[in-house]
Design a protein around this motif. Structure first.
Motif, PDB file in Angstrom:
ATOM      1  N   VAL A 199      56.407  55.312  57.910  1.00 39.03           N
ATOM      2  CA  VAL A 199      56.597  54.572  58.607  1.00 39.03           C
ATOM      3  C   VAL A 199      55.025  53.978  58.426  1.00 39.03           C
ATOM      4  O   VAL A 199      54.014  54.427  58.838  1.00 39.03           O
ATOM      5  CB  VAL A 199      56.373  55.046  60.314  1.00 39.03           C
ATOM      6  CG1 VAL A 199      56.809  54.298  61.368  1.00 39.03           C
ATOM      7  CG2 VAL A 199      57.869  56.140  59.952  1.00 39.03           C
ATOM      8  N   THR A 216      47.427  60.347  57.707  1.00 35.23           N
ATOM      9  CA  THR A 216      47.723  58.660  57.629  1.00 35.23           C
ATOM     10  C   THR A 216      46.244  58.144  57.010  1.00 35.23           C
ATOM     11  O   THR A 216      45.246  59.261  56.513  1.00 35.23           O
ATOM     12  CB  THR A 216      47.339  58.675  59.193  1.00 35.23           C
ATOM     13  OG1 THR A 216      46.147  59.140  59.965  1.00 35.23           O
ATOM     14  CG2 THR A 216      47.748  58.626  60.374  1.00 35.23           C
ATOM     15  N   GLY A 256      57.720  54.667  69.506  1.00 31.07           N
ATOM     16  CA  GLY A 256      56.685  53.981  69.699  1.00 31.07           C
ATOM     17  C   GLY A 256      56.817  52.262  69.790  1.00 31.07           C
ATOM     18  O   GLY A 256      55.977  51.434  70.342  1.00 31.07           O
ATOM     19  N   ASN A 257      58.368  52.070  69.796  1.00 27.78           N
ATOM     20  CA  ASN A 257      59.003  50.602  69.645  1.00 27.78           C
ATOM     21  C   ASN A 257      58.744  50.777  70.927  1.00 27.78           C
ATOM     22  O   ASN A 257      58.958  49.483  71.542  1.00 27.78           O
ATOM     23  CB  ASN A 257      60.075  50.570  68.798  1.00 27.78           C
ATOM     24  CG  ASN A 257      59.671  50.473  67.262  1.00 27.78           C
ATOM     25  OD1 ASN A 257      58.362  49.907  67.146  1.00 27.78           O
ATOM     26  ND2 ASN A 257      60.529  51.104  66.590  1.00 27.78           N
ATOM     27  N   THR A 314      60.031  56.287  65.535  1.00 27.45           N
ATOM     28  CA  THR A 314      59.685  55.302  65.604  1.00 27.45           C
ATOM     29  C   THR A 314      60.156  54.248  67.006  1.00 27.45           C
ATOM     30  O   THR A 314      59.721  53.469  67.811  1.00 27.45           O
ATOM     31  CB  THR A 314      60.238  54.507  64.464  1.00 27.45           C
ATOM     32  OG1 THR A 314      60.089  55.098  63.173  1.00 27.45           O
ATOM     33  CG2 THR A 314      60.912  52.930  64.704  1.00 27.45           C
ATOM     34  N   ALA A 316      52.615  50.608  60.820  1.00 29.46           N
ATOM     35  CA  ALA A 316      52.545  49.772  62.112  1.00 29.46           C
ATOM     36  C   ALA A 316      52.646  48.632  61.324  1.00 29.46           C
ATOM     37  O   ALA A 316      51.366  48.096  60.699  1.00 29.46           O
ATOM     38  CB  ALA A 316      51.212  50.777  62.639  1.00 29.46           C
ATOM     39  N   SER A 374      52.511  62.749  66.487  1.00 32.27           N
ATOM     40  CA  SER A 374      54.030  62.671  65.339  1.00 32.27           C
ATOM     41  C   SER A 374      53.926  63.818  65.294  1.00 32.27           C
ATOM     42  O   SER A 374      55.394  64.579  65.691  1.00 32.27           O
ATOM     43  CB  SER A 374      53.533  61.775  64.412  1.00 32.27           C
ATOM     44  OG  SER A 374      52.645  62.616  63.443  1.00 32.27           O
ATOM     45  N   ARG A 395      53.913  47.184  66.473  1.00 27.82           N
ATOM     46  CA  ARG A 395      55.769  47.660  66.764  1.00 27.82           C
ATOM     47  C   ARG A 395      55.887  48.741  65.176  1.00 27.82           C
ATOM     48  O   ARG A 395      54.905  48.907  63.518  1.00 27.82           O
ATOM     49  CB  ARG A 395      56.758  46.821  66.634  1.00 27.82           C
ATOM     50  CG  ARG A 395      57.874  46.852  66.484  1.00 27.82           C
ATOM     51  CD  ARG A 395      58.734  45.724  66.093  1.00 27.82           C
ATOM     52  NE  ARG A 395      58.782  44.828  65.255  1.00 27.82           N
ATOM     53  CZ  ARG A 395      58.743  44.430  63.819  1.00 27.82           C
ATOM     54  NH1 ARG A 395      60.531  45.545  63.904  1.00 27.82           N
ATOM     55  NH2 ARG A 395      58.328  43.609  63.327  1.00 27.82           N
ATOM     56  N   LEU A 396      56.578  50.080  64.822  1.00 23.54           N
ATOM     57  CA  LEU A 396      56.739  51.110  64.007  1.00 23.54           C
ATOM     58  C   LEU A 396      57.796  50.890  62.981  1.00 23.54           C
ATOM     59  O   LEU A 396      58.746  50.699  63.602  1.00 23.54           O
ATOM     60  CB  LEU A 396      56.713  52.770  64.367  1.00 23.54           C
ATOM     61  CG  LEU A 396      55.543  52.985  65.268  1.00 23.54           C
ATOM     62  CD1 LEU A 396      55.895  54.354  65.423  1.00 23.54           C
ATOM     63  CD2 LEU A 396      54.140  52.689  63.936  1.00 23.54           C
ATOM     64  N   TYR A 455      49.518  57.276  66.407  1.00 25.00           N
ATOM     65  CA  TYR A 455      50.416  57.233  65.856  1.00 25.00           C
ATOM     66  C   TYR A 455      50.907  59.327  64.706  1.00 25.00           C
ATOM     67  O   TYR A 455      51.923  59.500  65.230  1.00 25.00           O
ATOM     68  CB  TYR A 455      51.330  56.248  65.895  1.00 25.00           C
ATOM     69  CG  TYR A 455      51.701  55.368  66.860  1.00 25.00           C
ATOM     70  CD1 TYR A 455      52.474  55.835  68.251  1.00 25.00           C
ATOM     71  CD2 TYR A 455      51.824  54.042  66.506  1.00 25.00           C
ATOM     72  CE1 TYR A 455      53.194  55.256  69.291  1.00 25.00           C
ATOM     73  CE2 TYR A 455      51.787  53.139  67.557  1.00 25.00           C
ATOM     74  CZ  TYR A 455      52.372  53.406  68.988  1.00 25.00           C
ATOM     75  OH  TYR A 455      53.172  52.853  70.434  1.00 25.00           O
ATOM     76  N   ALA A 473      47.882  53.430  64.037  1.00 24.63           N
ATOM     77  CA  ALA A 473      49.024  53.782  63.016  1.00 24.63           C
ATOM     78  C   ALA A 473      48.123  55.075  63.150  1.00 24.63           C
ATOM     79  O   ALA A 473      48.637  55.942  63.007  1.00 24.63           O
ATOM     80  CB  ALA A 473      48.837  53.544  61.715  1.00 24.63           C
TER      81      ALA A 473
END
Length: 224
Positions: A56, A108, A142-143, A139, A58, A80, A152-153, A76, A73
């Motif tokens: 995913v 990450t 996050g969105n 996703t 960012a 997750s 936005r993811l 998130y 990022a």
């Protein structure tokens, strides 16, 4: 004269026993073989584990920059595997949230706004389902906050069923077992007591140090 053959016979017997005696370094190969057998058995009998990874990314919205996307990022990536994200993903993954947390991990990078979500299972397809379910849940959540975060993811890559198992590796397990066994054998050699040296002239074990000869003892007594 009658004692000479007896002493010679005793000496031959002792030499024969020492000749066929077990060498002092026997723990090293024995422990190495035992470790090799144990590692091989683990590689054969241990259940297979498969890894599948989805990615995913960012993406900054209008008015945001790449540094903001990179920072979110990282954030998130931490959430997750949170309880809320796993609760969203448990239905699609077909695994309870409590169990799902033990079969998923994230990675990450400080240089890229990419989040890697890896699912682990005993079946290839199940591992891919776990990774994709968590990626979709992350996703979606996050969105939902994109207006406030400015990030936005986007699902960059879906996980696919792996063709080979990630663990255990049979050659690696055998090598690790053999090395561990050899290490144990070497330690056993270091801590075991040393054998006493044997003197054939006296037919008794002699100390490891230098022993003065009778002539030297006589000279010491004369000087005293």
């Amino acid at each position: 004269m009658t004692d000479a053959p007896k002493e010679e016979l005793d000496t031959r017997r002792i030499f024969r026993r020492r000749r066929f005696a077990t060498p002092v370094w026997w723990p090293l190969p024995v422990c190495a073989l035992v470790g090799l057998a144990g590692g091989t058995a683990y590689g054969v009998l241990a259940p297979r584990a498969y890894d599948a990874t989805s990615y995913v990314v960012a993406v900054p919205e209008t008015g945001s920059d790449a540094a903001t996307a990179l920072g979110f990022a990282q954030a998130y990536g931490r959430i997750s595997t949170s309880t809320a994200t796993l609760a969203y993903a448990q239905t699609a993954a077909g695994v309870p949230a409590r169990t799902l947390g033990r079969h998923v991990r994230t990675e990450t990078s400080p240089e890229s706004p990419m989040i890697g979500i890896t699912g682990t299972a005993t079946r290839p397809g199940k591992a891919a389902d776990i990774a994709n379910a968590v990626a979709d849940a992350l996703t979606l959540s996050g969105n939902g906050a994109a207006r406030n975060t400015g990030v936005r993811l986007v699902l960059f890559s879906q996980a696919v069923a792996p063709s080979t198992a990630a663990s255990p590796s049979r050659p690696l397990a055998a090598a690790v077992g053999g090395c561990a066994g050899g290490l144990v054998g070497a330690l056993a050699l270091l801590v075991r007591p040393r054998r006493k040296q044997w003197s054939p002239a006296s037919n008794v074990p002699a100390p490891a140090g230098n022993v003065p000869a009778p002539a030297e003892l006589a000279q010491v007594k004369e000087h005293v």
